[in-house]
Design an enzyme around this catalytic site. Structure first.
Site, PDB file in Angstrom:
ATOM      1  N   ASP A  81      -2.897   2.431  -6.074  1.00  0.00           N
ATOM      2  CA  ASP A  81      -1.840   2.496  -5.062  1.00  0.00           C
ATOM      3  C   ASP A  81      -1.777   1.293  -4.125  1.00  0.00           C
ATOM      4  O   ASP A  81      -1.044   1.335  -3.127  1.00  0.00           O
ATOM      5  CB  ASP A  81      -1.985   3.769  -4.232  1.00  0.00           C
ATOM      6  N   GLU A  82      -2.494   0.221  -4.413  1.00  0.00           N
ATOM      7  CA  GLU A  82      -2.374  -0.953  -3.555  1.00  0.00           C
ATOM      8  C   GLU A  82      -2.670  -2.229  -4.331  1.00  0.00           C
ATOM      9  O   GLU A  82      -3.421  -2.223  -5.311  1.00  0.00           O
ATOM     10  CB  GLU A  82      -3.282  -0.854  -2.323  1.00  0.00           C
ATOM     11  N   ASP A  91       0.855  -1.183   0.000  1.00  0.00           N
ATOM     12  CA  ASP A  91       0.000   0.000   0.000  1.00  0.00           C
ATOM     13  C   ASP A  91       0.890   1.232   0.000  1.00  0.00           C
ATOM     14  O   ASP A  91       1.673   1.446   0.932  1.00  0.00           O
ATOM     15  CB  ASP A  91      -0.901  -0.019   1.232  1.00  0.00           C
TER      16      ASP A  91
END
Length: 376
Positions: free
Chosen positions: A110-111, A16
């Site tokens: 983003d993860e 993350d």
């Protein structure tokens, strides 16, 4: 007992990025470093898309109205979103993941989850791989990432948030139940504010409190979520990392500083959205059968319309025609429109105007409707 009775635990990493959008803006603009930054629109109807850790100390959070964020942090600096930049960096990060495994399940820009049970380089240690990935991300992008390492997706995701920012948390198979038991239930994925409030009223505050309840009791009080809650409270999650997870829709929406009410204004506004969304459709190399329209009035009432074909939409012209037909259904509007959006759903892998050679979009995963921005 045979080997199937004692399956080898998976090695799962959840990566993350730390305050991704805001960190990119601070990386690219030295004047923003160390200062409270919010990505989003700063005007009255703006919304915070992301907040730096400096801003979070004031209680600024994503999805918070900009006016509320400014009340909490008068020195807050707003940066306009640059989604093309964020997507490019996301592709860089995906390439780093791919050095170690092909079992990558993106959740957003983003993860992502990674299954490194059998890693490409034969390293054998998920902890070592997570360290290598975090170091490579920092070296190649200048950004920090946090990681959770565990034997299933549920715990890996919880663990990645444990030592943020720029941290890592490892939970071994024999530690899972105790780790989950010590966490507040509001941190469980799928337990929203209302469910958390209900649990509080029922005396359930931690994973251990939840684990003390039978599945029958959970079914009476939480319906179809009972099975998930029962397993989660015991650190059980059998879901595999799914690299072929398909996007559900491609779309975008705009919020306007000045309400749009006339038919001409709204048709022109929709044309702008069609242009941007269709570029996203082409970039993602997908096709779909359903067009959806979303309009939010000045009083925050939201109206949706959709139309589905029995085949994939042929091209941009047909997508635009269907979008305008949906808009015509709500014209004339009774009051000003503050937000307008359009989506393509009923997605399959075939790109528009093609019958083969489709590929999945990198590190995007299930695509929700992305905001196109806030129009000043």
């Amino acid at each position: 007992m045979n080997e199937a009775d004692h399956p080898v635990p998976r090695k799962i990493i959840h990566v993350d990025m730390d305050a991704f959008y805001a960190s990119v803006e601070q990386r690219d603009n030295p004047d923003l470093r160390g200062k409270p930054v919010a990505v989003g629109g700063s005007s009255g109807r703006g919304v915070v898309a992301a907040a730096s850790y400096e801003a979070r100390t004031y209680g600024v959070r994503s999805a918070m109205p900009s006016v509320s964020a400014l009340r909490r942090c008068p020195d807050l600096i707003f940066a306009k979103p640059r989604f093309d930049v964020y997507r490019a960096i996301s592709r860089q990060i995906r390439d780093i993941f791919a050095r170690h495994t092909d079992l990558i399940e993106p959740l957003s820009l983003d993860e992502a989850y990674l299954d490194v049970t059998q890693d490409k380089q034969g390293i054998g240690s998920a902890v070592k791989i997570a360290r290598m990935i975090r170091a490579a991300i920092f070296e190649e992008t200048g950004l920090t990432a946090s990681a959770g390492v565990s034997y299933n997706k549920f715990i890996a995701k919880l663990a990645s948030d444990q030592n943020k920012p720029d941290g890592m948390c490892v939970i071994l198979p024999d530690e899972g139940a105790a780790f989950v038991g010590g966490l507040p239930v509001r941190r469980f994925h799928g337990v929203g504010p209302r469910t958390a409030e209900k649990m509080e009223r029922l005396g359930i505050r931690t994973g251990a409190d939840l684990a003390a309840m039978s599945e029958e009791w959970l079914a009476r009080n939480f319906g179809s979520s009972a099975g998930y809650l029962y397993k989660a409270a015991r650190g059980i999650d059998d879901r595999p990392v799914n690299p072929s997870r398909l996007r559900k829709s491609v779309g975008g929406e705009l919020t306007y500083a000045q309400d749009k009410q006339s038919n001409a204004e709204l048709r022109s506004a929709l044309d702008d959205i069609i242009d941007i969304v269709w570029r996203r459709v082409e970039a993602a190399q997908v096709s779909g059968r359903t067009v959806g329209l979303k309009a939010r009035y000045a009083d925050f009432r939201t109206l949706t319309r959709s139309r589905s074909l029995t085949r994939n939409i042929a091209d941009r012209q047909e997508f635009a025609s269907l979008g305008h037909a949906l808009l015509d259904q709500i014209l004339p509007v009774p009051m000003g429109v503050r937000l307008l959006g359009l989506t393509l759903s009923g997605i399959d892998r075939s790109p528009p105007n093609a019958h083969s050679g489709a590929r999945a979009a990198p590190f995007v995963g299930v695509q929700q409707t992305l905001p196109l921005g806030f129009v000043e």
